[in-house]
Design a protein around this motif. Structure first.
Motif, short mmCIF file in Angstrom:
data_model
loop_
_atom_site.label_atom_id
_atom_site.label_comp_id
_atom_site.label_asym_id
_atom_site.label_seq_id
_atom_site.Cartn_x
_atom_site.Cartn_y
_atom_site.Cartn_z
N ARG A 199 0.82 -0.92 -0.02
CA ARG A 199 -0.27 -0.16 -0.29
C ARG A 199 0.79 1.49 -0.01
O ARG A 199 0.58 2.35 -0.50
CB ARG A 199 -0.96 0.40 1.02
CG ARG A 199 -1.90 -0.71 1.48
CD ARG A 199 -2.98 -1.22 1.97
NE ARG A 199 -2.58 -1.40 3.23
CZ ARG A 199 -2.09 -0.93 4.44
NH1 ARG A 199 -2.42 0.23 4.70
NH2 ARG A 199 -2.05 -1.36 5.83
N ARG A 200 1.55 1.34 0.82
CA ARG A 200 2.80 3.07 1.41
C ARG A 200 3.49 2.26 -0.16
O ARG A 200 3.78 3.77 -1.42
CB ARG A 200 3.93 2.06 1.51
CG ARG A 200 4.78 3.53 2.04
CD ARG A 200 6.15 2.54 3.37
NE ARG A 200 5.38 2.61 4.43
CZ ARG A 200 6.05 1.59 4.99
NH1 ARG A 200 7.33 1.67 5.20
NH2 ARG A 200 5.35 1.62 6.52
N HIS A 201 3.66 1.34 -1.40
CA HIS A 201 4.12 1.99 -2.54
C HIS A 201 3.24 1.62 -3.53
O HIS A 201 4.07 1.54 -4.76
CB HIS A 201 5.50 0.72 -3.05
CG HIS A 201 6.65 0.88 -1.73
ND1 HIS A 201 7.23 2.52 -1.92
CD2 HIS A 201 6.88 0.61 -0.95
CE1 HIS A 201 8.09 2.13 -0.48
NE2 HIS A 201 7.71 1.00 -0.35
N HIS A 202 2.04 1.76 -4.07
CA HIS A 202 1.18 1.88 -4.57
C HIS A 202 1.49 2.34 -6.65
O HIS A 202 1.11 2.21 -6.70
CB HIS A 202 0.49 1.86 -4.20
CG HIS A 202 -1.14 2.03 -5.03
ND1 HIS A 202 -1.60 0.47 -5.63
CD2 HIS A 202 -1.96 2.76 -5.48
CE1 HIS A 202 -2.72 0.87 -6.27
NE2 HIS A 202 -2.64 2.38 -6.65
N ALA A 203 1.52 4.08 -5.62
CA ALA A 203 2.07 4.25 -6.41
C ALA A 203 3.24 3.91 -7.78
O ALA A 203 3.10 4.78 -8.96
CB ALA A 203 2.19 6.16 -6.19
N GLU A 204 4.46 4.11 -6.81
CA GLU A 204 5.50 3.69 -7.11
C GLU A 204 5.40 1.99 -8.45
O GLU A 204 5.86 2.07 -9.40
CB GLU A 204 6.83 3.25 -6.65
CG GLU A 204 6.99 4.56 -5.49
CD GLU A 204 6.52 4.69 -4.86
OE1 GLU A 204 5.31 4.04 -4.20
OE2 GLU A 204 7.06 6.18 -3.80
N ARG A 206 2.32 1.58 -9.66
CA ARG A 206 1.29 1.02 -10.72
C ARG A 206 2.19 2.60 -11.84
O ARG A 206 1.79 1.51 -13.10
CB ARG A 206 0.11 3.04 -10.17
CG ARG A 206 -1.18 1.92 -9.81
CD ARG A 206 -1.96 0.95 -10.80
NE ARG A 206 -2.38 2.25 -11.58
CZ ARG A 206 -3.10 2.17 -11.70
NH1 ARG A 206 -4.03 3.26 -10.69
NH2 ARG A 206 -3.25 3.07 -12.86
N GLN A 207 3.00 2.98 -11.46
CA GLN A 207 4.34 3.88 -12.49
C GLN A 207 5.33 2.77 -13.40
O GLN A 207 5.50 2.86 -14.74
CB GLN A 207 5.29 5.03 -11.42
CG GLN A 207 5.70 5.85 -12.33
CD GLN A 207 4.50 6.37 -13.94
OE1 GLN A 207 3.70 6.86 -13.75
NE2 GLN A 207 5.53 6.76 -15.14
N ARG A 210 3.55 1.21 -15.27
CA ARG A 210 2.80 1.37 -16.36
C ARG A 210 3.73 1.52 -17.66
O ARG A 210 4.12 1.43 -18.80
CB ARG A 210 2.95 3.29 -16.15
CG ARG A 210 2.40 4.14 -17.52
CD ARG A 210 1.77 5.13 -16.93
NE ARG A 210 0.33 5.42 -15.38
CZ ARG A 210 -0.56 4.91 -15.33
NH1 ARG A 210 -0.72 4.92 -17.30
NH2 ARG A 210 -1.36 5.05 -14.82
N ARG A 270 13.77 1.76 -7.25
CA ARG A 270 13.27 3.05 -7.15
C ARG A 270 13.31 3.06 -5.26
O ARG A 270 12.60 3.96 -4.76
CB ARG A 270 12.03 3.30 -7.85
CG ARG A 270 12.32 4.10 -9.08
CD ARG A 270 10.41 4.12 -9.49
NE ARG A 270 11.46 4.63 -10.46
CZ ARG A 270 9.28 4.37 -12.45
NH1 ARG A 270 8.23 4.06 -11.23
NH2 ARG A 270 10.09 4.94 -13.31
N GLU A 299 -8.00 3.11 -18.88
CA GLU A 299 -7.65 4.99 -18.77
C GLU A 299 -7.50 5.55 -19.81
O GLU A 299 -7.58 6.09 -20.59
CB GLU A 299 -6.23 5.02 -18.11
CG GLU A 299 -6.36 4.36 -16.28
CD GLU A 299 -4.92 4.62 -15.78
OE1 GLU A 299 -4.12 4.63 -17.00
OE2 GLU A 299 -5.20 4.92 -14.65
#
Length: 306
Positions: A199-204, A206-207, A210, A270, A299
């Motif tokens: 959860r803490r690295h969810h954004a990383e 997803r990126q 992508r 990262r 998206e």
């Protein structure tokens, strides 16, 4: 308790026993009236009587959750699109015009990645229109099967893709080929620390997915879209590409592994997690890839519709 209104009575009568009359009849009347008015507001030119829409809605009401509340069940549905589909099935001319303009007119562009001749795409679009909108001796138009769960445009596209397979004579699998499971999702681990890391690295994450996805070739993206978004089986994909099912399975496994490896490489650069934490994180990564890919396609489709 007051006697249920005609609208509430219609709703209760057509839920197939999934809902019973209660002391909340007045609240339900207000909710159903708002649902109808809000859906109708999206298509002001389409006049669909409230009772017809509420009956259609009741027959497609999702199963109850733990609390059995109606509101959350209705929130699962794309109500304006369900309203339009219902009006089309009822044969309301203005609804058909709106459906043609907002949905069927987009099919040629949405089917372009099938790489079929323009004449084939045109035939598929015509057949899709007939299948979705025309009553037959066998029953109602196929649009009657739309339940409101999920985008109507995606639902129409999937219908058209399956018609394309039949038009091209590609829907008959070779004999004696078993179903090969591909892109299996691993169960999410129950480790509390790992869940916190994810959860803490969810954004990383997803990126990274992508970027890994963007590195795929057009052919690889095309294959994943057909499998993940349009939900074509390996049998159907084999017929479409004129190869056997095991070949398609190898392709999908290879593409999935490529995305996994690229995502892992980018995350490792990262996150700066300890070796132990990073290896645990990787154990959960595999189960998230297909969801990430699906979201990316969603998206892209949303951008294409703007």
């Amino acid at each position: 308790m007051t006697q249920p209104s005609e609208l509430v009575a219609t709703f209760l009568a057509h839920t197939g026993g999934r809902l019973e009359a209660s002391a909340e009849a007045d609240a339900l009347e207000g909710l159903l009236r708002r649902v109808w008015e809000d859906a109708r507001a999206q298509w002001p030119e389409v006049e669909l009587p409230a009772e017809r829409f509420i009956r259609h809605l009741a027959e497609r009401l999702p199963e109850a959750g733990s609390d059995g509340q109606i509101g959350p069940r209705l929130e699962q549905l794309s109500l304006p699109e369900l309203y339009l589909a219902c009006a089309c099935v009822q044969g309301i001319a203005e609804a058909t015009v709106a459906f043609d303009r907002h949905y069927l007119s987009r099919l040629p562009g949405l089917l372009g990645y099938l790489r079929q001749p323009a004449a084939i795409i045109d035939e598929v679009c015509q057949l899709t229109r007939v299948k979705l909108l025309v009553h037959t001796p066998e029953g109602a138009p196929r649009l009657n099967d739309y339940t409101g769960q999920g985008s109507l445009l995606s639902w129409v596209r999937i219908t058209a893709v399956r018609i394309a397979l039949r038009v091209c004579g590609l829907d008959k699998p070779a004999p004696d080929e078993g179903v090969v499971e591909v892109l299996e999702s691993l169960p999410a681990p129950g480790d509390v620390e790992l869940d916190l890391i994810r959860r803490r690295h969810h954004a990383e994450f997803r990126q990274a997915v992508r970027e890994a996805f963007a590195a795929l070739s057009m052919d690889e993206r095309h294959l994943l879209r057909l499998h993940v978004v349009d939900q074509l089986s390996t049998v159907e994909l084999g017929a479409l590409f004129r190869v056997n099912q095991s070949t398609v399975s190898r392709w999908l496994k290879s593409v999935r592994q490529t995305v996994f490896n690229e995502t892992r490489r980018r995350l490792q650069a990262r996150l700066g997690l300890s070796a132990r934490d990073f290896q645990s994180f990787l154990g959960a990564l595999d189960s998230q890839l297909e969801l990430g890919i699906s979201l990316i396609f969603g998206e892209e489709d949303a951008q294409a519709r703007k």
